[in-house]
Write a protein that holds these residues in place. Structure first.
Motif, PDB file in Angstrom:
ATOM      1  N   LYS A 121     -10.482  -0.502   8.305  1.00 40.18           N
ATOM      2  CA  LYS A 121     -11.039  -1.735   8.869  1.00 40.18           C
ATOM      3  C   LYS A 121     -10.297  -2.961   8.340  1.00 40.18           C
ATOM      4  CE  LYS A 121     -15.828  -0.489   9.801  1.00 40.18           C
ATOM      5  NZ  LYS A 121     -17.222  -0.797   9.455  1.00 40.18           N
ATOM      6  N   ASP A 122     -10.018  -2.972   7.030  1.00 45.80           N
ATOM      7  CA  ASP A 122      -9.301  -4.115   6.440  1.00 45.80           C
ATOM      8  C   ASP A 122      -7.893  -4.246   7.012  1.00 45.80           C
ATOM      9  OD1 ASP A 122     -11.282  -5.233   4.845  1.00 45.80           O
ATOM     10  OD2 ASP A 122     -10.754  -4.055   3.084  1.00 45.80           O
ATOM     11  N   ILE A 123      -7.210  -3.120   7.201  1.00 43.84           N
ATOM     12  CA  ILE A 123      -5.870  -3.175   7.788  1.00 43.84           C
ATOM     13  C   ILE A 123      -5.939  -3.729   9.202  1.00 43.84           C
ATOM     14  CG2 ILE A 123      -3.948  -1.766   8.640  1.00 43.84           C
ATOM     15  CD1 ILE A 123      -4.355  -0.008   6.114  1.00 43.84           C
ATOM     16  N   LEU A 152       0.874  -1.177   0.000  1.00 45.43           N
ATOM     17  CA  LEU A 152       0.000   0.000   0.000  1.00 45.43           C
ATOM     18  C   LEU A 152       0.908   1.224   0.000  1.00 45.43           C
ATOM     19  CD1 LEU A 152      -2.922   1.082   0.162  1.00 45.43           C
ATOM     20  CD2 LEU A 152      -2.580   1.224   2.649  1.00 45.43           C
ATOM     21  N   HIS A 153       0.801   2.024  -1.046  1.00 47.82           N
ATOM     22  CA  HIS A 153       1.701   3.167  -1.249  1.00 47.82           C
ATOM     23  C   HIS A 153       0.899   4.296  -1.876  1.00 47.82           C
ATOM     24  CE1 HIS A 153       5.265   5.389  -2.597  1.00 47.82           C
ATOM     25  NE2 HIS A 153       6.000   4.571  -1.857  1.00 47.82           N
ATOM     26  N   LEU A 154       1.275   5.519  -1.608  1.00 45.93           N
ATOM     27  CA  LEU A 154       0.558   6.654  -2.192  1.00 45.93           C
ATOM     28  C   LEU A 154       0.785   6.762  -3.693  1.00 45.93           C
ATOM     29  CD1 LEU A 154       1.162   9.328   0.591  1.00 45.93           C
ATOM     30  CD2 LEU A 154      -0.926   8.035   0.125  1.00 45.93           C
ATOM     31  N   ASP A 155       1.896   6.205  -4.189  1.00 48.45           N
ATOM     32  CA  ASP A 155       2.252   6.289  -5.604  1.00 48.45           C
ATOM     33  C   ASP A 155       2.101   4.912  -6.251  1.00 48.45           C
ATOM     34  OD1 ASP A 155       3.370   6.628  -8.108  1.00 48.45           O
ATOM     35  OD2 ASP A 155       5.359   7.181  -7.363  1.00 48.45           O
ATOM     36  N   SER A 156       1.101   4.757  -7.110  1.00 55.32           N
ATOM     37  CA  SER A 156       0.860   3.456  -7.755  1.00 55.32           C
ATOM     38  C   SER A 156       1.996   3.056  -8.694  1.00 55.32           C
ATOM     39  CB  SER A 156      -0.458   3.483  -8.523  1.00 55.32           C
ATOM     40  OG  SER A 156      -0.392   4.427  -9.580  1.00 55.32           O
ATOM     41  N   GLU A 157       2.826   4.003  -9.082  1.00 52.54           N
ATOM     42  CA  GLU A 157       3.937   3.735 -10.006  1.00 52.54           C
ATOM     43  C   GLU A 157       5.285   3.629  -9.288  1.00 52.54           C
ATOM     44  OE1 GLU A 157       3.314   3.204 -13.272  1.00 52.54           O
ATOM     45  OE2 GLU A 157       1.200   3.455 -12.770  1.00 52.54           O
ATOM     46  N   THR A 158       5.288   3.533  -7.982  1.00 50.44           N
ATOM     47  CA  THR A 158       6.543   3.513  -7.246  1.00 50.44           C
ATOM     48  C   THR A 158       7.442   2.366  -7.712  1.00 50.44           C
ATOM     49  OG1 THR A 158       7.579   3.498  -5.077  1.00 50.44           O
ATOM     50  CG2 THR A 158       5.637   2.102  -5.334  1.00 50.44           C
ATOM     51  N   LYS A 159       8.731   2.639  -7.725  1.00 47.75           N
ATOM     52  CA  LYS A 159       9.738   1.630  -8.074  1.00 47.75           C
ATOM     53  C   LYS A 159      10.559   1.240  -6.842  1.00 47.75           C
ATOM     54  CE  LYS A 159       8.745   2.004 -12.463  1.00 47.75           C
ATOM     55  NZ  LYS A 159       7.685   1.142 -12.910  1.00 47.75           N
ATOM     56  N   GLU A 160      10.184   1.780  -5.690  1.00 50.55           N
ATOM     57  CA  GLU A 160      10.987   1.632  -4.480  1.00 50.55           C
ATOM     58  C   GLU A 160      11.098   0.191  -3.978  1.00 50.55           C
ATOM     59  OE1 GLU A 160       9.931   6.053  -2.770  1.00 50.55           O
ATOM     60  OE2 GLU A 160       8.655   4.363  -2.235  1.00 50.55           O
ATOM     61  N   THR A 164       2.035 -14.230   2.621  1.00 48.41           N
ATOM     62  CA  THR A 164       1.869 -12.878   2.098  1.00 48.41           C
ATOM     63  C   THR A 164       2.480 -11.876   3.064  1.00 48.41           C
ATOM     64  OG1 THR A 164      -0.194 -13.507   1.007  1.00 48.41           O
ATOM     65  CG2 THR A 164       0.201 -11.148   1.318  1.00 48.41           C
ATOM     66  N   LEU A 165       3.264 -10.968   2.522  1.00 42.80           N
ATOM     67  CA  LEU A 165       3.782  -9.850   3.297  1.00 42.80           C
ATOM     68  C   LEU A 165       3.021  -8.609   2.865  1.00 42.80           C
ATOM     69  CD1 LEU A 165       5.742  -8.409   5.202  1.00 42.80           C
ATOM     70  CD2 LEU A 165       7.376  -8.298   3.287  1.00 42.80           C
ATOM     71  N   VAL A 166       2.394  -7.956   3.819  1.00 43.14           N
ATOM     72  CA  VAL A 166       1.687  -6.705   3.567  1.00 43.14           C
ATOM     73  C   VAL A 166       2.602  -5.575   4.037  1.00 43.14           C
ATOM     74  CG1 VAL A 166      -0.337  -5.313   4.132  1.00 43.14           C
ATOM     75  CG2 VAL A 166      -0.561  -7.799   3.878  1.00 43.14           C
ATOM     76  N   ILE A 167       2.925  -4.653   3.138  1.00 40.53           N
ATOM     77  CA  ILE A 167       3.745  -3.493   3.486  1.00 40.53           C
ATOM     78  C   ILE A 167       2.878  -2.250   3.315  1.00 40.53           C
ATOM     79  CG2 ILE A 167       5.779  -2.104   2.934  1.00 40.53           C
ATOM     80  CD1 ILE A 167       7.096  -4.651   1.840  1.00 40.53           C
ATOM     81  N   ILE A 168       2.795  -1.477   4.363  1.00 38.74           N
ATOM     82  CA  ILE A 168       2.056  -0.212   4.333  1.00 38.74           C
ATOM     83  C   ILE A 168       3.099   0.886   4.470  1.00 38.74           C
ATOM     84  CG2 ILE A 168       0.259   1.177   5.424  1.00 38.74           C
ATOM     85  CD1 ILE A 168      -0.796  -1.612   6.516  1.00 38.74           C
ATOM     86  N   ASP A 169       3.336   1.602   3.384  1.00 44.98           N
ATOM     87  CA  ASP A 169       4.432   2.572   3.317  1.00 44.98           C
ATOM     88  C   ASP A 169       3.900   4.004   3.368  1.00 44.98           C
ATOM     89  OD1 ASP A 169       6.447   4.374   2.353  1.00 44.98           O
ATOM     90  OD2 ASP A 169       7.509   2.691   1.474  1.00 44.98           O
ATOM     91  N   THR A 196      -3.083   1.566  -3.879  1.00 43.95           N
ATOM     92  CA  THR A 196      -3.129   2.912  -3.324  1.00 43.95           C
ATOM     93  C   THR A 196      -4.348   3.028  -2.414  1.00 43.95           C
ATOM     94  OG1 THR A 196      -4.496   3.783  -5.120  1.00 43.95           O
ATOM     95  CG2 THR A 196      -2.091   3.878  -5.431  1.00 43.95           C
ATOM     96  N   PRO A 197      -4.405   4.067  -1.594  1.00 46.16           N
ATOM     97  CA  PRO A 197      -5.605   4.245  -0.765  1.00 46.16           C
ATOM     98  C   PRO A 197      -6.884   4.378  -1.596  1.00 46.16           C
ATOM     99  CG  PRO A 197      -3.816   5.559   0.108  1.00 46.16           C
ATOM    100  CD  PRO A 197      -3.340   5.001  -1.216  1.00 46.16           C
ATOM    101  N   GLU A 198      -6.765   4.878  -2.822  1.00 45.20           N
ATOM    102  CA  GLU A 198      -7.945   5.011  -3.687  1.00 45.20           C
ATOM    103  C   GLU A 198      -8.342   3.682  -4.336  1.00 45.20           C
ATOM    104  OE1 GLU A 198      -5.929   8.478  -2.794  1.00 45.20           O
ATOM    105  OE2 GLU A 198      -5.093   7.028  -4.193  1.00 45.20           O
ATOM    106  N   ASP A 199      -7.392   2.783  -4.471  1.00 44.33           N
ATOM    107  CA  ASP A 199      -7.623   1.466  -5.071  1.00 44.33           C
ATOM    108  C   ASP A 199      -6.879   0.435  -4.216  1.00 44.33           C
ATOM    109  OD1 ASP A 199      -8.364  -0.562  -6.807  1.00 44.33           O
ATOM    110  OD2 ASP A 199      -6.715  -0.173  -8.197  1.00 44.33           O
ATOM    111  N   PRO A 200      -7.389   0.153  -3.004  1.00 40.73           N
ATOM    112  CA  PRO A 200      -6.631  -0.637  -2.029  1.00 40.73           C
ATOM    113  C   PRO A 200      -6.804  -2.150  -2.153  1.00 40.73           C
ATOM    114  CG  PRO A 200      -8.659   0.140  -1.039  1.00 40.73           C
ATOM    115  CD  PRO A 200      -8.628   0.691  -2.460  1.00 40.73           C
ATOM    116  N   PHE A 201      -5.933  -2.856  -1.457  1.00 39.32           N
ATOM    117  CA  PHE A 201      -6.109  -4.288  -1.290  1.00 39.32           C
ATOM    118  C   PHE A 201      -7.232  -4.499  -0.278  1.00 39.32           C
ATOM    119  CE2 PHE A 201      -2.455  -3.116   1.495  1.00 39.32           C
ATOM    120  CZ  PHE A 201      -3.057  -3.294   2.720  1.00 39.32           C
TER     121      PHE A 201
END
Length: 167
Positions: free
Chosen positions: A85-87, A28-36, A67-72, A51-56
């Motif tokens: 709630k999902d988080i 979950l990242h603010l930038d859907s195109e992140t390469k980080e 599964t590893l969930v990373i919230i950045d 992204t928060p607008e299109d989340p898991f």
């Protein structure tokens, strides 16, 4: 930790040392195109970016996969209610019943919902020039403020941190 304190690098270092490696990462990242986090794909770990607008969602966790969930850098106050709630469900239930691990990177510990923060067992805290932040962090991770302040005296550089294991 503050920007540039090495939070993401620490996450990447931990992930590369996991054995076995996760089967996939939900990011979950603010930038859907992140390469980080692309380096994880070079290890054979598929990274799905949301992204928060299109989340898991919680339902995306498959108990047959690690599964590893990373919230950045996504503080809860900026997230839609359903995602919060999902988080919380992933952290408090999915981590034990759906083979999920969760790593969350925030500049401010208060950016995690209390029910989520209480579920975490390990915290990595960077030094802050504000003593009030250290007192607040101590209360939130269950460490006496004077002990955390003493530990923080060992943090001399911007990449130094104190690790708290609350298990």
């Amino acid at each position: 930790g503050r920007p540039g304190s090495g939070k993401r690098n620490m996450i990447l270092n931990i992930v590369t040392k996991l054995s076995p490696l996760p089967d996939r990462v939900l990011l979950l990242h603010l930038d859907s195109e992140t390469k980080e986090y692309d380096i994880l794909q070079t290890l054979g770990i598929p990274v799905e970016t949301f992204t928060p607008e299109d989340p898991f969602t919680y339902e995306m966790l498959d108990p047959k996969e690690r599964t590893l969930v990373i919230i950045d850098e996504c503080p809860s106050e900026h997230l839609p209610r359903q995602l919060r709630k999902d988080i919380e469900r992933i952290v408090n239930y999915g981590s034990s019943h759906r083979s999920a691990s969760v790593m969350m990177s925030l500049q401010n510990l208060a950016g995690a919902e209390p029910a989520v923060r209480r579920a975490f067992q390990h915290f990595v805290l960077s030094k802050s020039p504000d003593d009030g932040v250290i007192r607040m962090a101590a209360g939130k991770v269950g460490v006496p403020a004077s002990d955390l302040a003493d530990a923080m005296t060992f943090c001399k550089g911007r990449f130094d941190s104190v690790w708290v294991d609350s298990t």
